[in-house]
Design a protein around this motif. Structure first.
Motif, short mmCIF file in Angstrom:
data_model
loop_
_atom_site.label_atom_id
_atom_site.label_comp_id
_atom_site.label_asym_id
_atom_site.label_seq_id
_atom_site.Cartn_x
_atom_site.Cartn_y
_atom_site.Cartn_z
N VAL A 121 -2.07 -17.74 47.44
CA VAL A 121 -1.52 -16.35 47.27
C VAL A 121 -1.34 -15.47 48.33
O VAL A 121 -2.27 -15.72 49.33
CB VAL A 121 -1.92 -15.77 45.98
CG1 VAL A 121 -1.86 -16.68 44.75
CG2 VAL A 121 -3.60 -15.50 46.32
N LYS A 122 -0.34 -14.90 48.53
CA LYS A 122 -0.32 -13.92 49.56
C LYS A 122 -1.06 -12.54 49.62
O LYS A 122 -1.30 -12.36 48.65
CB LYS A 122 1.55 -13.75 49.88
CG LYS A 122 2.40 -14.55 50.02
CD LYS A 122 3.87 -13.89 50.18
CE LYS A 122 4.95 -15.02 50.40
NZ LYS A 122 6.19 -14.45 50.49
N THR A 123 -1.44 -12.12 50.85
CA THR A 123 -2.20 -11.09 50.90
C THR A 123 -1.12 -9.73 51.52
O THR A 123 0.02 -9.99 51.64
CB THR A 123 -3.31 -11.33 51.89
OG1 THR A 123 -2.86 -11.62 52.99
CG2 THR A 123 -4.26 -12.15 51.14
N THR A 124 -1.89 -8.63 51.42
CA THR A 124 -1.09 -7.50 51.77
C THR A 124 -1.44 -6.84 53.29
O THR A 124 -2.63 -7.79 53.76
CB THR A 124 -1.25 -6.48 51.09
OG1 THR A 124 -2.53 -5.78 50.76
CG2 THR A 124 -0.69 -6.74 49.47
N ARG A 130 -8.09 -14.17 55.88
CA ARG A 130 -6.80 -14.86 55.45
C ARG A 130 -6.69 -16.09 56.58
O ARG A 130 -7.12 -16.10 57.36
CB ARG A 130 -5.83 -13.77 55.27
CG ARG A 130 -5.38 -13.15 56.70
CD ARG A 130 -4.12 -12.34 56.80
NE ARG A 130 -4.50 -11.17 56.15
CZ ARG A 130 -3.76 -10.09 55.73
NH1 ARG A 130 -2.43 -10.35 55.86
NH2 ARG A 130 -4.29 -8.95 55.56
N VAL A 138 2.34 -20.18 53.16
CA VAL A 138 1.91 -18.97 52.53
C VAL A 138 0.73 -18.33 53.51
O VAL A 138 -0.20 -19.33 53.88
CB VAL A 138 1.09 -19.01 51.17
CG1 VAL A 138 0.39 -17.95 50.62
CG2 VAL A 138 2.48 -19.39 50.12
N GLY A 140 -2.22 -16.00 53.46
CA GLY A 140 -2.99 -15.16 52.66
C GLY A 140 -4.38 -15.94 52.40
O GLY A 140 -4.96 -16.69 53.21
N ARG A 234 -0.55 -9.05 36.71
CA ARG A 234 -0.05 -9.11 38.08
C ARG A 234 -0.94 -8.74 39.38
O ARG A 234 -0.61 -8.81 40.49
CB ARG A 234 1.05 -7.42 38.06
CG ARG A 234 2.11 -7.87 36.89
CD ARG A 234 3.17 -6.80 36.76
NE ARG A 234 4.06 -7.24 35.94
CZ ARG A 234 5.36 -6.58 35.97
NH1 ARG A 234 5.44 -5.33 36.59
NH2 ARG A 234 6.11 -6.81 34.92
N LYS A 238 -0.81 -11.58 43.59
CA LYS A 238 -0.83 -11.51 44.82
C LYS A 238 -2.19 -10.75 45.24
O LYS A 238 -2.66 -10.15 44.26
CB LYS A 238 0.19 -10.57 45.27
CG LYS A 238 0.53 -10.31 46.72
CD LYS A 238 1.62 -9.83 47.15
CE LYS A 238 1.93 -9.68 48.60
NZ LYS A 238 3.20 -8.66 49.28
N ASP A 239 -2.68 -11.22 46.22
CA ASP A 239 -4.10 -10.55 46.64
C ASP A 239 -3.92 -9.45 47.43
O ASP A 239 -3.80 -9.25 48.49
CB ASP A 239 -4.93 -11.76 47.55
CG ASP A 239 -6.37 -11.49 47.54
OD1 ASP A 239 -6.81 -10.32 47.43
OD2 ASP A 239 -6.97 -12.48 47.82
N PHE A 240 -4.33 -8.20 46.61
CA PHE A 240 -4.19 -6.84 47.19
C PHE A 240 -5.51 -6.44 47.94
O PHE A 240 -5.46 -5.39 48.56
CB PHE A 240 -3.93 -6.04 46.38
CG PHE A 240 -2.55 -6.14 45.55
CD1 PHE A 240 -1.54 -5.55 46.27
CD2 PHE A 240 -2.36 -6.81 44.46
CE1 PHE A 240 -0.08 -5.98 45.70
CE2 PHE A 240 -1.17 -7.08 43.89
CZ PHE A 240 0.00 -6.50 44.62
#
Length: 295
Positions: A121-124, A130, A138, A140, A234, A238-240
């Motif tokens: 999964v994507k990170t921010t 990461r 991807v 993340g 949610r 995505k990994d916040f």
């Protein structure tokens, strides 16, 4: 799949938010939460509201500071969440509920077979560990997940997405031996083939030689359904988070509204459920995460 029939069957009759615990669900999880201290200042907020706040953040995907004002202050909710994350309470709750749910449908409490797979999964911009998964393209983190044959989440271990499955699978299987020591066989895809994954007997489920496009693979499809369950939350899509430790508090699986079933009905009742909670497939809705499965 959510159809009008299954939506009606698993609809939640709550007066506030759809993530709030029902009375039945609260009776199940309450014994696993810390009891009030005999001395000191009494708690200002009920523990049930703390859990409701954690589930709200996980399902809605909002930042902690944007928790609605009719729930406890975000700092109070996060403080309890962090304390339970650090002392392993989420893992213990998940373990207890998995065994209880298996017993409910007439199965041995501890599984003897499991399925392993990973999800990137994507990170921010929050930062933290990461990596880049060249196969999925991807940037993340990757979640290594071990589930039993009905899809209940057993162990989840996050790490940078650049870690190959054969490298991340071994530590996950070794970690699972503490909580689920009776697992004798694990099904996996070709990405786990190799000498580094050797804690238990590993059976590689390969694609058919003439397969073109997508096809459901025996055994392996169960873990893919698990990822779909937790993806309904949610906060997990995505990994916040800035640290990997926060990602280890994934959902519990919920038995709350599930009717007492015989072994004959288990496959039906679990295929239509989602995670821990009601629609969270992971063990209680916010914690594994499933109609049984935190963020």
């Amino acid at each position: 799949m959510w159809t009008p029939t299954t939506r009606q069957k698993y609809s939640r009759t709550v007066t506030r938010y759809q993530t709030d615990l029902t009375d039945t669900e609260w009776r199940i999880i309450a014994p696993h939460l810390p009891k009030p201290c005999a001395t000191g200042r009494p708690r200002e907020w009920p523990m049930r509201e703390i859990v409701n706040g954690i589930f709200y953040v996980m399902r809605a995907g909002c930042p902690w500071r944007l928790v609605p004002s009719d729930l406890p202050p975000w700092g109070t909710i996060y403080r309890w969440f962090a304390a339970w994350r650090d002392d392993g309470r989420f893992e213990r709750i998940n373990h207890a509920l998995v065994m209880a749910d298996r017993g409910r449908v007439g199965r041995d409490a501890s599984p003897s077979a499991a399925i392993i797979d990973s999800q990137s999964v994507k990170t921010t911009e929050a930062g933290g560990p990461r990596g880049y998964d060249a196969g999925k393209k991807v940037n993340g983190r990757k979640r290594q997940a071990l589930v039993e044959t009905d899809g209940r989440g057993l162990v989840i271990e996050p790490h940078p997405a650049s870690v190959q499955d054969r490298d991340g699978g071994g530590p996950l299987l070794s970690l699972s031996r503490r909580s689920f020591p009776f697992i004798q066989r694990v099904f996996a895809d070709a990405g786990y083939a190799g000498e580094r994954v050797a804690s238990v007997a590993l059976e590689i489920v390969r694609k058919a030689p003439n397969q073109i496009g997508f096809a459901v693979q025996p055994r392996r499809w169960v873990v893919e359904r698990f990822f779909a369950w937790i993806g309904r939350n949610r906060r997990l899509a995505k990994d916040f988070e800035a640290t990997i430790a926060l990602r280890q508090s994934l959902p519990l699986r919920r038995l709350g509204h599930a009717p007492r079933a015989s072994p004959r009905t288990v496959s039906v009742s679990f295929k239509t459920d989602s995670k821990l909670g009601h629609n969270d497939g992971a063990i209680i809705r916010g914690l594994k995460a499933r109609r049984c499965h935190s963020g």
